[in-house]
Design a protein around this motif. Structure first.
Motif, mmCIF file in Angstrom:
data_model
loop_
_atom_site.group_PDB
_atom_site.id
_atom_site.type_symbol
_atom_site.label_atom_id
_atom_site.label_comp_id
_atom_site.label_asym_id
_atom_site.label_seq_id
_atom_site.Cartn_x
_atom_site.Cartn_y
_atom_site.Cartn_z
ATOM 1 N N LEU A 81 0.773 -1.308 0.015
ATOM 2 C CA LEU A 81 0.046 -0.030 0.022
ATOM 3 C C LEU A 81 0.775 1.243 -0.152
ATOM 4 O O LEU A 81 0.446 2.120 -0.783
ATOM 5 C CB LEU A 81 -0.859 0.033 1.173
ATOM 6 N N ARG A 82 1.828 1.167 0.745
ATOM 7 C CA ARG A 82 2.975 2.522 0.794
ATOM 8 C C ARG A 82 3.383 2.613 -0.604
ATOM 9 O O ARG A 82 3.729 3.745 -1.233
ATOM 10 C CB ARG A 82 3.768 2.233 1.712
ATOM 11 N N ALA A 83 3.941 1.595 -1.368
ATOM 12 C CA ALA A 83 4.485 1.641 -2.596
ATOM 13 C C ALA A 83 3.179 2.250 -3.539
ATOM 14 O O ALA A 83 3.692 3.086 -4.521
ATOM 15 C CB ALA A 83 4.910 0.000 -3.165
ATOM 16 N N LEU A 84 2.182 1.413 -3.484
ATOM 17 C CA LEU A 84 1.052 1.910 -4.433
ATOM 18 C C LEU A 84 0.670 3.526 -4.170
ATOM 19 O O LEU A 84 0.166 4.200 -5.179
ATOM 20 C CB LEU A 84 -0.324 1.125 -4.185
ATOM 21 N N ALA A 85 0.784 3.865 -3.104
ATOM 22 C CA ALA A 85 0.413 5.404 -2.910
ATOM 23 C C ALA A 85 1.232 6.277 -3.535
ATOM 24 O O ALA A 85 1.178 7.570 -3.432
ATOM 25 C CB ALA A 85 0.543 5.534 -1.316
ATOM 26 N N GLY A 86 2.518 5.898 -3.954
ATOM 27 C CA GLY A 86 3.467 6.749 -4.767
ATOM 28 C C GLY A 86 3.260 6.664 -6.498
ATOM 29 O O GLY A 86 4.123 7.327 -6.980
ATOM 30 N N VAL A 87 2.405 5.881 -6.962
ATOM 31 C CA VAL A 87 2.310 5.779 -8.096
ATOM 32 C C VAL A 87 0.904 6.089 -8.774
ATOM 33 O O VAL A 87 -0.365 5.563 -8.012
ATOM 34 C CB VAL A 87 2.846 4.528 -8.900
ATOM 35 N N GLY A 88 0.590 6.269 -10.222
ATOM 36 C CA GLY A 88 -0.609 6.458 -10.523
ATOM 37 C C GLY A 88 -1.435 7.685 -10.292
ATOM 38 O O GLY A 88 -0.709 8.738 -10.086
ATOM 39 N N THR A 89 -2.617 7.804 -10.586
ATOM 40 C CA THR A 89 -3.317 8.924 -10.768
ATOM 41 C C THR A 89 -3.534 9.484 -9.128
ATOM 42 O O THR A 89 -3.394 8.631 -8.135
ATOM 43 C CB THR A 89 -4.861 8.804 -11.292
ATOM 44 N N GLU A 90 -3.780 10.815 -9.058
ATOM 45 C CA GLU A 90 -4.064 11.397 -7.826
ATOM 46 C C GLU A 90 -5.103 10.470 -6.726
ATOM 47 O O GLU A 90 -4.890 10.404 -5.752
ATOM 48 C CB GLU A 90 -4.441 12.669 -7.691
ATOM 49 N N GLU A 91 -6.147 10.116 -7.621
ATOM 50 C CA GLU A 91 -7.181 9.241 -6.905
ATOM 51 C C GLU A 91 -6.850 7.947 -6.541
ATOM 52 O O GLU A 91 -6.940 7.826 -5.304
ATOM 53 C CB GLU A 91 -8.325 9.220 -7.964
ATOM 54 N N SER A 92 -6.052 7.309 -7.364
ATOM 55 C CA SER A 92 -5.454 5.870 -6.813
ATOM 56 C C SER A 92 -4.533 6.094 -5.670
ATOM 57 O O SER A 92 -4.558 5.348 -4.687
ATOM 58 C CB SER A 92 -5.027 5.151 -8.192
ATOM 59 N N ARG A 93 -3.537 7.230 -5.843
ATOM 60 C CA ARG A 93 -2.738 7.148 -4.922
ATOM 61 C C ARG A 93 -3.318 7.607 -3.438
ATOM 62 O O ARG A 93 -2.801 7.041 -2.212
ATOM 63 C CB ARG A 93 -1.751 8.514 -5.091
ATOM 64 N N SER A 94 -4.394 8.351 -3.446
ATOM 65 C CA SER A 94 -5.010 8.738 -2.193
ATOM 66 C C SER A 94 -5.773 7.736 -1.398
ATOM 67 O O SER A 94 -5.702 7.578 -0.341
ATOM 68 C CB SER A 94 -6.130 9.846 -2.384
#
Length: 386
Positions: A81-94
């Motif tokens: 989750l910490r890794a996914l919070a750093g990539v993709g769209t603003e919505e997906s990161r949030s």
């Protein structure tokens, strides 16, 4: 010996009432995420970007995965989750960040590289191109938790992103990284490194990111995730590029638009140049097509090279316009005149740049001719060259 006292053979099979233990559908993912816990934020971002691309290609997106990870009291789930919070769209990161905070609040251990409240801060950026500006490498260096991280974004005007690479910035800095790149491929790039501001980078790269998502998945993208080439397909790190580039400017920032008046200005400048074409109206028709195409793409119309000119000839002429046999016969002369005009308009080294055009133009014209003869494109045309 009574029958009751005889030794009995054990029955083969499972014990009655026991069910086979079910494997978690996220087992392999959690195992790979666990291996990242003691690595680096840089590697975690690259891992997450490739995961994001895999889910995008599959059509599921990250939401189902993030929701599943949110329910787990597992350090590997928090790492993912910490890794996914750093990539993709603003919505997906949030969404990934909120899920990570939920898991962390239950006392699950954070990965060793995670520092709360840290985002990549812009340090510097530079541009390297080939002579005609048809190939660009944009190096974006950001700093996070005291470490420099450089994204190399390789692109072509019209065609967009061609490759993305991620590096730990060398101690010597971003320029040293680019100098090594130029030295390793001396024929590919000019020996000029141009500084860019954060907004300069955004103006160039953000439209390519948007174009990539809008175009949707293709066979090359799927092969790129499974291939083992040294240069990554953009699909692997496009989610990372999305996140990094979006941080470069405020939310309210808008990319400056090329003025529509630039169309007439450049067309007239071309006609006033020493183009040597007897049929001025054919020259005008061609110039208006290539200039309008560039302005619609928010590019300066004189910034053309072989790849971008080929793309516009195919997309804006072969796929859309009927050209008479007489005008087809004039095209090689007109295309060469336009190419030479762009050299002078951009103040490039005249002899060297014209020599490159002379070498590339036969290929440009051959690819256009092949496209123009394509039956599928013939059926699509509904306009006239002039």
């Amino acid at each position: 010996m009574s029958p009751q006292s005889k030794p009995r053979k054990k029955k083969q099979g499972k014990a009655p009432g026991r069910r086979p233990e079910q494997q978690s559908p996220y087992g392999a993912l959690l195992e790979s995420a666990a291996a990242l816990r003691s690595e680096s934020w840089l590697l975690a971002d690259a891992w997450a970007s490739e995961l994001y691309a895999t889910l995008w290609l599959a059509g599921s997106g990250t939401d189902p995965l993030v929701e599943a990870l949110r329910k787990m009291d597992d350090p590997a789930a928090l790492t993912a989750l910490r890794a996914l919070a750093g990539v993709g769209t603003e919505e997906s990161r949030s969404a990934a960040f909120a899920a990570a905070e939920t898991v962390a609040a239950r006392g699950v251990a954070e990965p060793s590289w995670y520092v709360a409240g840290t985002v990549p801060d812009f340090r510097d950026a530079f541009l390297v191109t080939n002579l005609l500006g048809d190939v660009e490498v944009i190096a974006i260096t950001q700093e996070r938790a005291g470490l420099g991280e450089t994204v190399l974004f390789m692109r072509q005007p019209v065609l967009g992103a061609t490759a993305i690479e991620l590096f730990a910035t060398p101690a010597e800095g971003t320029v040293a990284l680019l100098e090594d790149m130029i030295a390793s491929t001396p024929e590919a790039f000019r020996d000029e490194i141009t500084p860019l501001s954060a907004s300069d980078v955004y103006d160039r790269v953000w439209p390519d990111v948007e174009q990539f998502w809008e175009d949707g998945p293709d066979e090359e993208a799927e092969e790129g995730l499974m291939g083992e080439e040294d240069v990554r397909h953009p699909v692997q790190l496009i989610a990372l590029a999305d996140a990094r580039v979006s941080l470069l400017v405020p939310k309210e920032y808008e990319i400056p638009a090329v003025s529509p008046e630039r169309t007439d200005e450049v067309v007239e400048a071309f006609l006033a140049s020493e183009h040597g074409i007897a049929d001025v109206e054919a020259a005008r028709a061609f110039a208006r097509i290539v200039v309008s195409a560039a302005v619609e793409q928010n590019r300066d119309p004189v910034v053309y090279g072989p790849a971008s000119l080929t793309a516009v000839l195919i997309l804006n002429v072969a796929a859309k316009l009927h050209v008479s046999d007489a005008d087809l016969a004039l095209l090689p002369e007109i295309v060469r005149a336009w190419a030479y005009f762009t050299v002078d308009a951009r103040d490039l080294p005249r002899d060297e740049a014209r020599a490159v055009w002379d070498e590339e133009l036969p290929t440009v014209l051959a690819e256009f001719s092949e496209a123009y003869a394509d039956p599928e494109l013939v059926a699509e045309r509904d306009g006239q060259f002039r």
